[in-house]
Each structure stands twice: as C-alpha cells, then as structure tokens.
Design a protein around this motif. Structure first.
Motif, short mmCIF file in Angstrom:
data_model
loop_
_atom_site.label_atom_id
_atom_site.label_comp_id
_atom_site.label_asym_id
_atom_site.label_seq_id
_atom_site.Cartn_x
_atom_site.Cartn_y
_atom_site.Cartn_z
N MET A 193 15.44 11.70 69.16
CA MET A 193 15.94 11.24 67.87
C MET A 193 16.90 10.07 68.03
SD MET A 193 16.69 14.71 65.72
CE MET A 193 15.42 15.94 65.46
N LYS A 241 20.75 14.41 59.92
CA LYS A 241 20.28 15.78 60.07
C LYS A 241 21.46 16.76 60.06
CE LYS A 241 17.15 18.50 63.06
NZ LYS A 241 16.27 18.95 61.98
N ASP A 262 19.43 9.40 62.84
CA ASP A 262 18.71 10.62 62.47
C ASP A 262 19.56 11.85 62.73
OD1 ASP A 262 16.39 9.34 61.61
OD2 ASP A 262 15.51 9.34 63.62
N TYR A 306 9.84 13.36 64.33
CA TYR A 306 10.86 13.84 63.39
C TYR A 306 11.13 12.84 62.27
CZ TYR A 306 15.27 14.48 61.14
OH TYR A 306 16.22 14.59 60.17
N ASN A 307 11.18 13.36 61.06
CA ASN A 307 11.68 12.61 59.90
C ASN A 307 12.08 13.62 58.84
OD1 ASN A 307 9.31 13.03 58.00
ND2 ASN A 307 8.28 12.02 59.72
#
Length: 311
Positions: free
Chosen positions: A120, A128, A124, A289-290
């Motif tokens: 990441m 997160k 991010d 990842y998003n």
C-alpha cells in the motif's frame, strides 16, 4: 477491472505453468471454448483462427518467449482491431479467479513476476486508518450490547472467563493479543476446530456463525493492531510453518490483519486444505487494494453474517 466473459472463446498462445494451474483448479475448460496455439510448431494464422472460430480473447505466455516474431506481433495488433482482448496469462488468471497465482516447483524455486512490488501507498494507509477508526466508533453502539449479551450467554453455559485472548502475528510480523469471546468449554491448545467439535459450548456455534465472538476485535482495530479489512491474523507458530511451506506467506504481513478479508468472503468455510487459495486471495487484496474493494468486502461480510455461513 473488467469482468471476463464466463462463456467466451479463448485462444491460449503457448501453455505455461500458470495456464495449467488455471485449468486444474477451476471449471474454466468445461465452461469455455478453448484453443491452444504453439508459436514454435503451429503454422496456422492467428487472424484466420480468430475470424473462423470467433475468438474473443487471446491469452499469451510471454515469460518463456525471448522474442516475439514480427508476424506474431502484427497478428496481435490486428486482433485488437477485431475487438479481441489480449491478456498476459498471469493477469488473466488474476481476473478470472480474483487471486494471485502462486507456483512452487519441485526444485523449491518459485514463480516470481511482480509479486514483490505489492503493498500500500502511504496515503492509502492513512485513509484506511481513518476509515477504521470512524467505522469502529460507529459500530460500538451495536457491538457493545451484542458483546455483553454474548458474555452473559457464555457465563450461563460455562462459568469462568468469558473472554479469550491469543497471540497473533500482525503487520511486519509484530505480535499482539487478539480479543475474542470464548466459544469453547475451556481454553484450548489452539488446534483447528472441526465440524461438530465437542469442545464447543452450546452457545459457541451460534456466536461463531453470527460472528459475535469476533466483535471484541473492534478494540484491536481501535488500538491499531488490526484493520477492519485485511488478511486474518494467524498464530506465530502457524505463520512459521506456513512460511516453510510457501515463502510468499510472509507477504501477508505487509498490511495490518483484518476482522474480515478477501479470502474470508470467497472461502467462508475454508479448511487447512484451502490455505494456498486463501494466501492467493490475501495477496490479491494487497496488490489491488482500494476503498471500493474494502466496501465490497464489508457488504459481502454482512451477507455472510446474515446467511450464517461459518468460517
């Protein structure tokens, strides 16, 4: 990410270990019309095959080809003008299975492409963490009454400590204590539970199916040991054994472990036999990842809870 047509026509140019893996652990060959093409021995024109057999997708193995001939290059370029999609075999595997292909050969060597670049970005991680804290606080008014109710049910069924703590491996393999509601008659050795396990409390099965036993981990999230979404944290001894079995397992610790994750929503009833698939799903999550993916996992998790499918 574009969805692969589940009933398409596919031309595989050169068969690789990843192609074989795709054919072995899925119903791909049964559901699709597949043609194989070897660039060294096959003299047929790719464009001719595309037109005659209405091929819509080409999957090419390039790692074993030092050079792509001018003719093959021209054919692939021309195929794009015919609205044919062209995929590298690894990308295609990931699109079909939503997980990363992991290959360990008999020589104890591994297939390695771009897997070491996953992880990441700092922005991010910050976003997160903010999302984890915000949603955890919003969940507390719902989680605390359920935790208290679970504590009462456990104490009535089996007086004693209603909470269960265990050491797990987190981000960067740092160890932490995970919190759960006790669902067994006594603090057990950590062996995997079995179907109809006689160690389970009467209320234990219900608490596990509804995931109420996992709710205390919200406090792990608030402490920063865990995230709401991520690979499930494992015991250090299991991590050591898994790394010996597959060196890529340690890549799971690039991110914080989660209350739920990509592997859990795809394999809600996973057993130790599914460990490799779980790892492939976990690494896929880290690679792609998003925020949208996190939301999708949350919604799928809610569905798992309400349909009462157990891990």
């Amino acid at each position: 990410m574009k969805i692969i047509n589940p009933n398409g026509r596919y031309l595989f140019i050169n068969i690789s270990d990843i192609s074989i893996k795709l054919f072995e652990d899925s119903q791909f060959l049964k559901k699709n019309k597949v043609l194989f093409y070897n660039t060294e021995t096959d003299k047929r024109s790719i464009i001719y095959l595309i037109d005659k057999l209405k091929i819509k997708n080409i999957i090419i193995e390039t790692s074993s080809i030092n050079h792509i001939s001018e003719k093959l290059t021209n054919d692939l370029v021309n195929s794009r003008y015919r609205n044919v999609k062209v995929y590298d075999v690894q990308d295609f595997y990931e699109k079909v299975n939503k997980r990363i292909p992991l290959l360990k050969f008999d020589s104890n060597e591994y297939f390695a492409d771009n897997i070491f670049s996953i992880g990441m970005f700092n922005n991010d991680r910050i976003f997160k963490r903010f999302f984890d804290i915000l949603l955890s606080i919003l969940l507390l008014p719902i989680a605390i009454p359920l935790i208290l109710a679970g504590c009462i049910l456990i104490f009535i069924d089996s007086p004693g400590n209603v909470f269960f703590t265990q050491t797990r491996s987190g981000k960067s393999s740092c160890r932490f204590k995970i919190y759960k509601l006790r669902t067994m008659k006594s603090i057990h050795s950590g062996d995997f539970t079995k179907e109809n396990d006689d160690r389970l409390l009467k209320v234990g099965k219900f608490l596990r199916k509804t995931k109420i036993d996992e709710l205390p981990q919200i406090f792990n999230v608030l402490k920063g040991d865990m995230s709401l979404i991520g690979p499930r944290p494992e015991r250090p001894e299991f991590v050591e054994d898994s790394i010996k079995e597959n060196a890529y397992f340690d890549l799971r610790h690039l991110v914080k472990p989660g209350l739920t994750g990509w592997a859990q929503v795809h394999l809600p009833k996973a057993t130790p036999v599914d460990n490799l698939k779980k790892l492939e799903y976990d690494l896929y999550y880290i690679k792609y990842y998003n925020f949208k993916l996190d939301l999708f996992i949350l919604l799928k998790t809610v569905k798992v809870v309400f349909t009462m499918n157990s891990h």
